[in-house]
Motif scaffolding. Structure first.
Motif, PDB file in Angstrom:
ATOM      1  N   GLN A 121     -23.883  25.030  -1.170  1.00 53.04           N
ATOM      2  CA  GLN A 121     -23.415  25.287   0.185  1.00 53.04           C
ATOM      3  C   GLN A 121     -23.536  23.988   0.976  1.00 53.04           C
ATOM      4  O   GLN A 121     -24.469  23.224   0.759  1.00 53.04           O
ATOM      5  N   ALA A 122     -22.594  23.774   1.889  1.00 49.64           N
ATOM      6  CA  ALA A 122     -22.728  22.612   2.761  1.00 49.64           C
ATOM      7  C   ALA A 122     -23.958  22.793   3.644  1.00 49.64           C
ATOM      8  O   ALA A 122     -24.239  23.901   4.098  1.00 49.64           O
ATOM      9  N   THR A 123     -24.684  21.716   3.858  1.00 48.96           N
ATOM     10  CA  THR A 123     -25.809  21.780   4.798  1.00 48.96           C
ATOM     11  C   THR A 123     -25.252  21.773   6.222  1.00 48.96           C
ATOM     12  O   THR A 123     -24.054  21.519   6.432  1.00 48.96           O
ATOM     13  N   ALA A 124     -26.126  22.008   7.190  1.00 49.97           N
ATOM     14  CA  ALA A 124     -25.675  22.017   8.585  1.00 49.97           C
ATOM     15  C   ALA A 124     -25.060  20.670   8.954  1.00 49.97           C
ATOM     16  O   ALA A 124     -24.037  20.596   9.635  1.00 49.97           O
ATOM     17  N   VAL A 125     -25.682  19.591   8.462  1.00 51.45           N
ATOM     18  CA  VAL A 125     -25.175  18.249   8.779  1.00 51.45           C
ATOM     19  C   VAL A 125     -23.777  18.055   8.188  1.00 51.45           C
ATOM     20  O   VAL A 125     -22.854  17.574   8.851  1.00 51.45           O
ATOM     21  N   GLN A 126     -23.612  18.463   6.927  1.00 52.33           N
ATOM     22  CA  GLN A 126     -22.296  18.332   6.294  1.00 52.33           C
ATOM     23  C   GLN A 126     -21.257  19.183   7.020  1.00 52.33           C
ATOM     24  O   GLN A 126     -20.130  18.762   7.241  1.00 52.33           O
ATOM     25  N   ARG A 127     -21.665  20.420   7.375  1.00 54.25           N
ATOM     26  CA  ARG A 127     -20.730  21.323   8.046  1.00 54.25           C
ATOM     27  C   ARG A 127     -20.266  20.745   9.381  1.00 54.25           C
ATOM     28  O   ARG A 127     -19.104  20.864   9.740  1.00 54.25           O
ATOM     29  N   THR A 154     -19.227  13.626  -1.046  1.00 54.23           N
ATOM     30  CA  THR A 154     -18.255  14.249  -1.946  1.00 54.23           C
ATOM     31  C   THR A 154     -18.001  15.703  -1.582  1.00 54.23           C
ATOM     32  O   THR A 154     -16.865  16.165  -1.607  1.00 54.23           O
ATOM     33  N   LEU A 155     -19.056  16.426  -1.240  1.00 54.47           N
ATOM     34  CA  LEU A 155     -18.867  17.835  -0.863  1.00 54.47           C
ATOM     35  C   LEU A 155     -18.007  17.962   0.400  1.00 54.47           C
ATOM     36  O   LEU A 155     -17.180  18.866   0.512  1.00 54.47           O
ATOM     37  N   ILE A 156     -18.180  17.031   1.318  1.00 54.59           N
ATOM     38  CA  ILE A 156     -17.363  17.032   2.541  1.00 54.59           C
ATOM     39  C   ILE A 156     -15.899  16.780   2.184  1.00 54.59           C
ATOM     40  O   ILE A 156     -15.000  17.495   2.631  1.00 54.59           O
ATOM     41  N   PHE A 157     -15.664  15.777   1.338  1.00 56.28           N
ATOM     42  CA  PHE A 157     -14.293  15.487   0.897  1.00 56.28           C
ATOM     43  C   PHE A 157     -13.694  16.717   0.226  1.00 56.28           C
ATOM     44  O   PHE A 157     -12.557  17.101   0.499  1.00 56.28           O
ATOM     45  N   LEU A 158     -14.471  17.329  -0.671  1.00 54.24           N
ATOM     46  CA  LEU A 158     -13.977  18.472  -1.428  1.00 54.24           C
ATOM     47  C   LEU A 158     -13.564  19.605  -0.483  1.00 54.24           C
ATOM     48  O   LEU A 158     -12.486  20.189  -0.621  1.00 54.24           O
ATOM     49  N   GLU A 159     -14.394  19.896   0.488  1.00 51.48           N
ATOM     50  CA  GLU A 159     -14.100  20.982   1.413  1.00 51.48           C
ATOM     51  C   GLU A 159     -12.832  20.683   2.220  1.00 51.48           C
ATOM     52  O   GLU A 159     -11.977  21.552   2.412  1.00 51.48           O
ATOM     53  N   GLU A 305     -29.349  10.840   6.163  1.00 49.62           N
ATOM     54  CA  GLU A 305     -30.327  11.407   5.228  1.00 49.62           C
ATOM     55  C   GLU A 305     -29.650  11.782   3.918  1.00 49.62           C
ATOM     56  O   GLU A 305     -28.477  12.143   3.901  1.00 49.62           O
ATOM     57  N   ARG A 306     -30.431  11.747   2.860  1.00 55.04           N
ATOM     58  CA  ARG A 306     -29.932  12.288   1.597  1.00 55.04           C
ATOM     59  C   ARG A 306     -29.886  13.808   1.696  1.00 55.04           C
ATOM     60  O   ARG A 306     -30.726  14.421   2.352  1.00 55.04           O
ATOM     61  N   VAL A 307     -28.893  14.398   1.037  1.00 49.84           N
ATOM     62  CA  VAL A 307     -28.685  15.825   1.190  1.00 49.84           C
ATOM     63  C   VAL A 307     -29.553  16.617   0.225  1.00 49.84           C
ATOM     64  O   VAL A 307     -30.042  17.690   0.521  1.00 49.84           O
ATOM     65  N   THR A 308     -29.763  16.034  -0.956  1.00 47.26           N
ATOM     66  CA  THR A 308     -30.560  16.743  -1.949  1.00 47.26           C
ATOM     67  C   THR A 308     -32.023  16.672  -1.548  1.00 47.26           C
ATOM     68  O   THR A 308     -32.384  16.001  -0.590  1.00 47.26           O
ATOM     69  N   ASP A 309     -32.842  17.321  -2.324  1.00 43.65           N
ATOM     70  CA  ASP A 309     -34.265  17.294  -2.043  1.00 43.65           C
ATOM     71  C   ASP A 309     -34.832  15.970  -2.554  1.00 43.65           C
ATOM     72  O   ASP A 309     -35.696  15.932  -3.395  1.00 43.65           O
ATOM     73  N   ALA A 310     -34.279  14.875  -2.027  1.00 47.91           N
ATOM     74  CA  ALA A 310     -34.706  13.559  -2.494  1.00 47.91           C
ATOM     75  C   ALA A 310     -34.674  12.610  -1.317  1.00 47.91           C
ATOM     76  O   ALA A 310     -33.862  12.750  -0.413  1.00 47.91           O
TER      77      ALA A 310
END
Ligand SMILES: [Zn+2]
Ligand SMILES: [Zn+2]
Length: 667
Positions: A121-127, A154-159, A305-310
């Motif tokens: 799922q897109a995070t709030a920041v990505q959304r 990439t997820l933003i581009f994909l959406e 920020e990085r989106v993953t838990d990293a």
């Protein structure tokens, strides 16, 4: 009846007028053969039914070329804009860009998208970014997503692509390299429900022709993923354009028309009246500046920020001035060109069952060879450069031409048998690492080692499944790979760039380190990147160490302003090349320079003339090159002066001219 035709030859003009033989029906954009002197040349119809030229006998158009696609009117506008902006012949540009078909091309095999829902799922920041871009609607607007590595661009581009396709429109996705990242197309096509077409160097001319025809004629929405030249695809119902890794140097074409596909893509989106999104973790200074300048329809989207838990990896500067890094008299005690700190870090990584990357942007074993007794160096026969040494092949070879020779046993000048190996490349680093870490499997990832797509896939596969512990590679390593078990990355040799006379040196080092560092710890909290440098106390390396998101850009902007460099000033370079050095120098200093100075005095006082001077590599593949740089704050004066120069410059046989507007590197 007369038509105006853009003819494929290297002189700038508004097209030539030809008569049309009876029964030959032609429209604007059709490709034709026309006579030019005694030759037959390719041309493109610019305008039909024009007035007969006065006092000149016209020649007939020979025929229509059915093996070329016709050029659509909006593409003609794009080519026209490019020809004007880059000061290149329109007919030549079209002939360079269009694909030709053979008699029976193989049918196309598009990848059928699977339409699976996104894995995350897109995070709030990505959304927020997706919504902000979508809120600008389907007409032209431009966006820069400046996101740290792993920030989920990439997820933003994909959406955004999925939304475009759902509206029945096609999308174009440009990226620097497709073949380096085989998993990329796979991941993307899994999540769209249309056909995906790829366009890159492995696609044959005939396949390109079919993709071209399909793109122009089909009503089906599609996703086109391609490298630089895909920007010319005539896509019907184009609804969205993406330029990923917009800072990447491979978007700029070096030879022929020196265009930047990113800038052409922006123009293309404007002509198609659709949105365009650029993405990068390290935007070009020009783009960062432009998208932060409150220009209408222009939006900047930072992702800090990085989106993953990293989290971002820690960057450790390793001071190579420290004596531990010097070559030691007893070679078995030496770790050069590595450093004890970096070797220890690699040992640690191996002990923890991790993999590691070692990055060095030079090929070969030694950068050059020098005789210890007389100082003789081995130069290329065709270029004004030294030859590089490749140990496995026992060969000296040139990086600017095909020249190579076997490594001689001793100095050809004085006979001394001690030839010093100066500098280092991937081959040397691999050899030293093998000696220092005998248990580890250490492989190379560079153009010297990997020559085919299959070899690339095999090497990546072997690394992904753990058969390789350490990959030593060039910038091929920095591009978009996701290595799950890599936490330690070592970067060597970035200081070399600092010695280049290039105002972009700091920007390039920043980009290299951030991109390579981005491969570390994408799935963990303890990624560490070791950068070996002799300048750890400099401001640039302090910015790199602290990974300041805006700090680098802000401080670099101040420097660019002070030194009157882009983006505050605009540049255009003129390169004059020929077989004979004295002729080139005579022409450039005797004809070109006075002409430019005259134009400046009379009409273009705001354009500075720098040079003429020999190119950095004056002789390259037996061609001598001299260059003049034009610089101005006034882009219109710069272009007008180039135009006037080209109108006045009649050329001279045996000397070619290349114009490079917005040059990426000054050679
Ligand atoms: Zn010698
Ligand atoms: Zn050479």
């Amino acid at each position: 009846m007369f038509h105006r035709v853009a003819v494929n030859y290297p002189v700038k003009n508004q097209g030539l007028t030809y008569s049309v033989p009876l029964g030959l029906e032609l429209s604007v954009g059709d490709m034709v053969d026309v006579p030019l002197g005694r030759r037959k040349e390719l041309g493109c119809i610019l305008e039909t039914n024009v007035a007969a030229p006065e006092g000149v006998a016209t020649k007939d158009i020979f025929q229509k070329r059915e093996d070329y696609p016709s050029v659509r009117s909006e593409d003609l506008k794009l080519y026209q804009w490019m020809a004007d902006y880059y000061h290149y012949g329109l007919g030549q540009l079209i002939a360079d860009c269009l694909p030709a078909t053979k008699k029976r091309p193989r049918p196309l095999k598009p990848i059928q998208g699977e339409g699976l829902p996104p894995e995350h799922q897109a995070t709030a920041v990505q959304r927020n970014v997706i919504d902000a871009i979508a809120a600008q609607g389907p007409s032209f607007s431009k966006h820069l997503i400046h996101g740290v590595t792993g920030s989920g661009k990439t997820l933003i581009f994909l959406e955004l692509v999925r939304r475009t396709l759902a509206q029945g429109k096609s999308a174009l996705y440009l990226l620097p390299e497709i073949n380096l990242t085989p998993q990329f197309v796979k991941t993307f096509s899994a999540h769209v429900n249309v056909e995906v077409m790829t366009f890159h160097s492995e696609v044959t001319a005939s396949e390109k022709y079919l993709i071209w025809k399909e793109a122009a004629e089909s009503d089906k929405p599609r996703l086109y993923i391609g490298v630089r030249s895909a920007v010319f695809l005539p896509i019907a119902h184009l609804g969205f354009v993406i330029v990923d890794e917009e800072h990447d140097g491979s978007f700029k074409q070096d030879d022929r028309c020196a265009y930047n596909a990113r800038d052409v893509a922006i123009k293309k989106a404007q002509l198609a009246n659709c949105p365009i999104v650029l993405g990068s973790a390290t935007p070009a200074m020009e783009m960062w500046h432009h998208f932060n300048s409150q220009v209408p329809k222009t939006f900047y989207h930072p992702l800090r920020e990085r989106v993953t838990d990293a989290s971002l990896p820690e960057i450790v500067l390793v001071d190579t001035k420290n004596p531990a890094n010097k070559p030691k008299p007893n070679p078995s005690e030496s770790v050069w060109p590595l450093h004890e700190t970096t070797v220890a870090a690699l040992k640690d990584a191996l002990a923890n069952g991790e993999q590691a990357l070692v990055f060095i942007n030079r090929l070969g074993f030694a950068n050059y060879i020098q005789c210890r007794a007389c100082g003789h160096q081995f130069n290329c026969k065709n270029c004004s450069t030294t030859l590089r040494f490749f140990k496995n092949k026992n060969q000296l070879s040139c990086q600017h031409c095909e020249y190579h020779e076997p490594m001689p046993p001793g100095c050809p000048k004085c006979g001394n048998l001690t030839l010093l190996q100066k500098g280092f490349g991937t081959e040397r680093v691999q050899e030293e690492l093998k000696r220092l870490l005998p248990q580890a499997s250490i492989e190379r990832f560079d153009r010297d080692e990997i020559r085919t797509f299959q070899a690339l896939q095999d090497k990546l596969e072997a690394f992904h499944c753990g058969k390789i512990d350490i990959l030593v590679g060039t910038q091929m390593l920095s591009k978009g790979h996701n290595f799950k078990r890599v936490k330690r990355v070592v970067i060597l040799g970035v200081d070399n760039q600092l010695n280049m006379p290039d105002f972009r040196a700091s920007e390039k080092i920043w980009q290299t380190v951030v991109q390579v560092a981005g491969r570390a710890g994408r799935y963990s909290h303890d990624g560490k990147v070791y950068v070996q440098t002799a300048n750890p106390e400099s401001q640039l390396f302090e910015m790199i160490r602290s990974q300041s998101f805006d700090g680098f850009y802000e401080s670099e902007m101040t420097i660019r302003k002070l030194c009157e460099c882009p983006p505050f000033y605009r540049l255009a370079a003129l390169y004059f090349s020929g077989r004979f050095q004295d002729k080139v120098i005579g022409h450039v200093t005797g004809d070109v320079e006075p002409m430019l100075r005259g134009l400046r005095t009379q009409h273009f006082p705001n354009v500075q003339i720098l040079g003429p001077r020999p190119a950095l590599i004056e002789k390259r593949a037996n061609q001598y090159t001299w260059t003049v740089l034009l610089k101005s704050q006034d882009i219109n004066q710069l272009h007008n002066m180039l135009r006037s120069f080209q109108m006045n410059w009649n050329g001279i046989s045996g000397i070619s001219l290349k114009v490079d507007v917005d040059p990426q590197h000054l050679s």
